[in-house]
Design an enzyme around this catalytic site. Sequence first.
Site, PDB file in Angstrom:
ATOM      1  N   GLU A  94       0.823  -1.212   0.000  1.00  0.00           N
ATOM      2  CA  GLU A  94       0.000   0.000   0.000  1.00  0.00           C
ATOM      3  C   GLU A  94       0.854   1.257   0.000  1.00  0.00           C
ATOM      4  O   GLU A  94       2.003   1.239   0.446  1.00  0.00           O
ATOM      5  CB  GLU A  94      -0.859   0.048   1.273  1.00  0.00           C
ATOM      6  CG  GLU A  94      -1.850  -1.072   1.369  1.00  0.00           C
ATOM      7  CD  GLU A  94      -2.605  -1.025   2.694  1.00  0.00           C
ATOM      8  OE1 GLU A  94      -3.179  -2.053   3.054  1.00  0.00           O
ATOM      9  OE2 GLU A  94      -2.610   0.022   3.358  1.00  0.00           O
ATOM     10  N   CYS A 107       3.345   8.301   1.230  1.00  0.00           N
ATOM     11  CA  CYS A 107       3.760   7.395   2.309  1.00  0.00           C
ATOM     12  C   CYS A 107       3.987   6.030   1.656  1.00  0.00           C
ATOM     13  O   CYS A 107       3.060   5.455   1.080  1.00  0.00           O
ATOM     14  CB  CYS A 107       2.639   7.331   3.346  1.00  0.00           C
ATOM     15  SG  CYS A 107       2.937   6.103   4.627  1.00  0.00           S
ATOM     16  N   CYS A 114       5.412  -7.391   7.621  1.00  0.00           N
ATOM     17  CA  CYS A 114       6.399  -6.894   8.582  1.00  0.00           C
ATOM     18  C   CYS A 114       6.564  -7.949   9.668  1.00  0.00           C
ATOM     19  O   CYS A 114       5.622  -8.661   9.989  1.00  0.00           O
ATOM     20  CB  CYS A 114       5.892  -5.587   9.194  1.00  0.00           C
ATOM     21  SG  CYS A 114       7.062  -4.799  10.331  1.00  0.00           S
ATOM     22  N   CYS A 118       4.374  -5.311  16.242  1.00  0.00           N
ATOM     23  CA  CYS A 118       3.715  -4.304  17.093  1.00  0.00           C
ATOM     24  C   CYS A 118       2.227  -4.666  17.232  1.00  0.00           C
ATOM     25  O   CYS A 118       1.556  -4.939  16.235  1.00  0.00           O
ATOM     26  CB  CYS A 118       3.869  -2.900  16.507  1.00  0.00           C
ATOM     27  SG  CYS A 118       5.597  -2.393  16.363  1.00  0.00           S
ATOM     28  N   CYS A 121      -0.664  -2.832  15.168  1.00  0.00           N
ATOM     29  CA  CYS A 121      -0.431  -2.565  13.744  1.00  0.00           C
ATOM     30  C   CYS A 121      -0.961  -3.671  12.838  1.00  0.00           C
ATOM     31  O   CYS A 121      -0.689  -4.851  13.062  1.00  0.00           O
ATOM     32  CB  CYS A 121       1.070  -2.369  13.515  1.00  0.00           C
ATOM     33  SG  CYS A 121       1.479  -1.992  11.801  1.00  0.00           S
ATOM     34  N   SER A 216       9.229   5.549  16.276  1.00  0.00           N
ATOM     35  CA  SER A 216       7.944   5.112  16.813  1.00  0.00           C
ATOM     36  C   SER A 216       8.163   4.708  18.254  1.00  0.00           C
ATOM     37  O   SER A 216       8.546   3.583  18.537  1.00  0.00           O
ATOM     38  CB  SER A 216       7.414   3.932  15.978  1.00  0.00           C
ATOM     39  OG  SER A 216       7.243   4.353  14.646  1.00  0.00           O
ATOM     40  N   LEU A 217       7.933   5.635  19.163  1.00  0.00           N
ATOM     41  CA  LEU A 217       8.264   5.399  20.572  1.00  0.00           C
ATOM     42  C   LEU A 217       7.074   4.776  21.308  1.00  0.00           C
ATOM     43  O   LEU A 217       7.193   3.689  21.874  1.00  0.00           O
ATOM     44  CB  LEU A 217       8.693   6.725  21.213  1.00  0.00           C
ATOM     45  CG  LEU A 217       9.310   6.629  22.602  1.00  0.00           C
ATOM     46  CD1 LEU A 217      10.543   5.738  22.608  1.00  0.00           C
ATOM     47  CD2 LEU A 217       9.673   8.028  23.128  1.00  0.00           C
ATOM     48  N   HIS A 218       5.955   5.460  21.307  1.00  0.00           N
ATOM     49  CA  HIS A 218       4.677   4.934  21.795  1.00  0.00           C
ATOM     50  C   HIS A 218       4.587   4.600  23.270  1.00  0.00           C
ATOM     51  O   HIS A 218       3.518   4.145  23.720  1.00  0.00           O
ATOM     52  CB  HIS A 218       4.241   3.697  20.986  1.00  0.00           C
ATOM     53  CG  HIS A 218       4.173   3.904  19.512  1.00  0.00           C
ATOM     54  ND1 HIS A 218       3.798   5.089  18.928  1.00  0.00           N
ATOM     55  CD2 HIS A 218       4.452   3.073  18.468  1.00  0.00           C
ATOM     56  CE1 HIS A 218       3.840   4.978  17.612  1.00  0.00           C
ATOM     57  NE2 HIS A 218       4.242   3.778  17.309  1.00  0.00           N
ATOM     58  N   CYS A 343      -2.757   1.700   8.133  1.00  0.00           N
ATOM     59  CA  CYS A 343      -1.598   0.973   7.661  1.00  0.00           C
ATOM     60  C   CYS A 343      -1.810  -0.539   7.521  1.00  0.00           C
ATOM     61  O   CYS A 343      -1.974  -1.234   8.516  1.00  0.00           O
ATOM     62  CB  CYS A 343      -0.511   1.250   8.699  1.00  0.00           C
ATOM     63  SG  CYS A 343       1.101   0.908   8.151  1.00  0.00           S
TER      64      CYS A 343
HETATM   65  N1  SAH Z   1       7.983   0.208  10.805  1.00  0.00           N
HETATM   66  C1  SAH Z   1       8.128   1.626  10.825  1.00  0.00           C
HETATM   67  C2  SAH Z   1       7.320   2.351   9.753  1.00  0.00           C
HETATM   68  C3  SAH Z   1       5.922   1.874   9.467  1.00  0.00           C
HETATM   69  S1  SAH Z   1       4.666   2.173  10.662  1.00  0.00           S
HETATM   70  C4  SAH Z   1       7.820   2.171  12.186  1.00  0.00           C
HETATM   71  O1  SAH Z   1       7.492   1.395  13.069  1.00  0.00           O
HETATM   72  O2  SAH Z   1       7.984   3.364  12.404  1.00  0.00           O
HETATM   73  C5  SAH Z   1       4.380   3.910  10.584  1.00  0.00           C
HETATM   74  C6  SAH Z   1       3.811   4.493  11.871  1.00  0.00           C
HETATM   75  O3  SAH Z   1       2.426   4.106  12.040  1.00  0.00           O
HETATM   76  C7  SAH Z   1       4.525   4.011  13.124  1.00  0.00           C
HETATM   77  O4  SAH Z   1       4.727   5.083  14.006  1.00  0.00           O
HETATM   78  C8  SAH Z   1       3.555   3.005  13.671  1.00  0.00           C
HETATM   79  O5  SAH Z   1       3.802   2.734  15.013  1.00  0.00           O
HETATM   80  C9  SAH Z   1       2.223   3.664  13.372  1.00  0.00           C
HETATM   81  N2  SAH Z   1       1.066   2.786  13.415  1.00  0.00           N
HETATM   82  C10 SAH Z   1       0.974   1.493  13.078  1.00  0.00           C
HETATM   83  N3  SAH Z   1      -0.267   1.027  13.280  1.00  0.00           N
HETATM   84  C11 SAH Z   1      -0.988   2.058  13.739  1.00  0.00           C
HETATM   85  C12 SAH Z   1      -2.342   2.209  14.137  1.00  0.00           C
HETATM   86  N4  SAH Z   1      -3.205   1.182  14.097  1.00  0.00           N
HETATM   87  N5  SAH Z   1      -2.751   3.415  14.568  1.00  0.00           N
HETATM   88  C13 SAH Z   1      -1.884   4.466  14.607  1.00  0.00           C
HETATM   89  N6  SAH Z   1      -0.593   4.392  14.247  1.00  0.00           N
HETATM   90  C14 SAH Z   1      -0.145   3.191  13.829  1.00  0.00           C
END
Ligand code: SAH
Length: 355
Positions: A94, A107, A114, A118, A121, A216-218, A343
């Site tokens: 995508e 994007c 992947c 996570c 995701c 991507s810290l979260h 995503c």
């Molecule tokens: N693998 C890389 C890039 C792809 S994900 C990464 O982890 O940064 C891109 C961003 O979208 C990341 O910050 C990821 O944590 C976030 N993301 C993934 N799923 C999501 C969701 N369901 N809601 C909000 N953000 C999400």
Amino acid sequence: MNDKTDILRLLPDELEALITSPPYSQPKFRAGQIFSWLSRGVGFDGMTNLPLSLRTTLSQNCIIKTPTVERRLVSSADGTIKYLFRLYDDNFIEAVYMKYEHGNTLCVSSQVGCRMGCRFCASTKSGRVRDLAASEILGEIIAAELDTGTRISNVVMMGIGEPLDNYDETVRFLHLISAPGGLSIGLRHVSVSTCGLVPRIRDLAETSLPVTLSISLHAPDDGTRSAIMPINNKYGVSELLDACRDWFLTTGRRISFEYTLISGKNDSPEDARRLAAVLKRHMRDGERTLPMHVNLIPLNDVEGTGLSRSSREAVRRFADTLSSLGITATVRRRLGPDINAACGQLRINSSEQKQ
Ligand code: SAH
């Protein structure tokens, strides 16, 4: 098909080496012509300033791995376009096209699936199928430019996949998009987003490619982060933030931290206070707090994860707490709300439909 040269993957000097040797044996300037045609999405047949015999030899020996548009969802709210692309081997990825004041942004995906796992995701649900070649990542931009008839000036590597888990092709892609005579996208307009592969962050800093790094810290601590991001068991928060500090000290470029707000998991005012504290502790050079920015992203709900987005009120409180502690944070505007496809969701739906 697999023994054909993946020509869109070649950097200008490699293309020159190819084209000046048999079976092509062409003068050097042909490489520049071909590179320019390729980046405009033109196939061998359309390369009208090349001799016919060369076009034939190219099409016999090379493959152009630009993806094709399988599906396109256009937001009636803001013109955002979500693409489902088909790759040459019938895998799907995508990409999302967004119109911002500072330019058109794509994007892009870096892998088919992947393996980072996570929990929130959609892209990671059935693991990683394969890495994308640099040509395929580049091809996403070429295909979107052709489809929209517009130029893309900004790129974010925030689609499906972990770019630093496909490090060599990601770096090659960065060289390709910025090469003169091609798309010529300035690397200052490119963001590489990672869940935190620390050794690769350090490698990327050493390349001196002037990209923006998004982390991507979260979560503000190891307990909270490991519960939603398995990579944290390998590289913890302190180690990751130390690599971020060193990134700034090496490159002089500000880091962007992504923080997805998940209801009841990481969104309390106490989480915000701990986030501010851990960022200030690590993102420091002597007395100076280093420049950084926090992007707050309300979770896009993904079915089957059991996780849900924070309330509007919780998002506002989190942002206010951070700013009161001197950390600049913005809540990300949601583009394309009516084509809600967080995503990886389009790809999952397409493979579920096939079964
Ligand atoms: N693998 C890389 C890039 C792809 S994900 C990464 O982890 O940064 C891109 C961003 O979208 C990341 O910050 C990821 O944590 C976030 N993301 C993934 N799923 C999501 C969701 N369901 N809601 C909000 N953000 C999400």
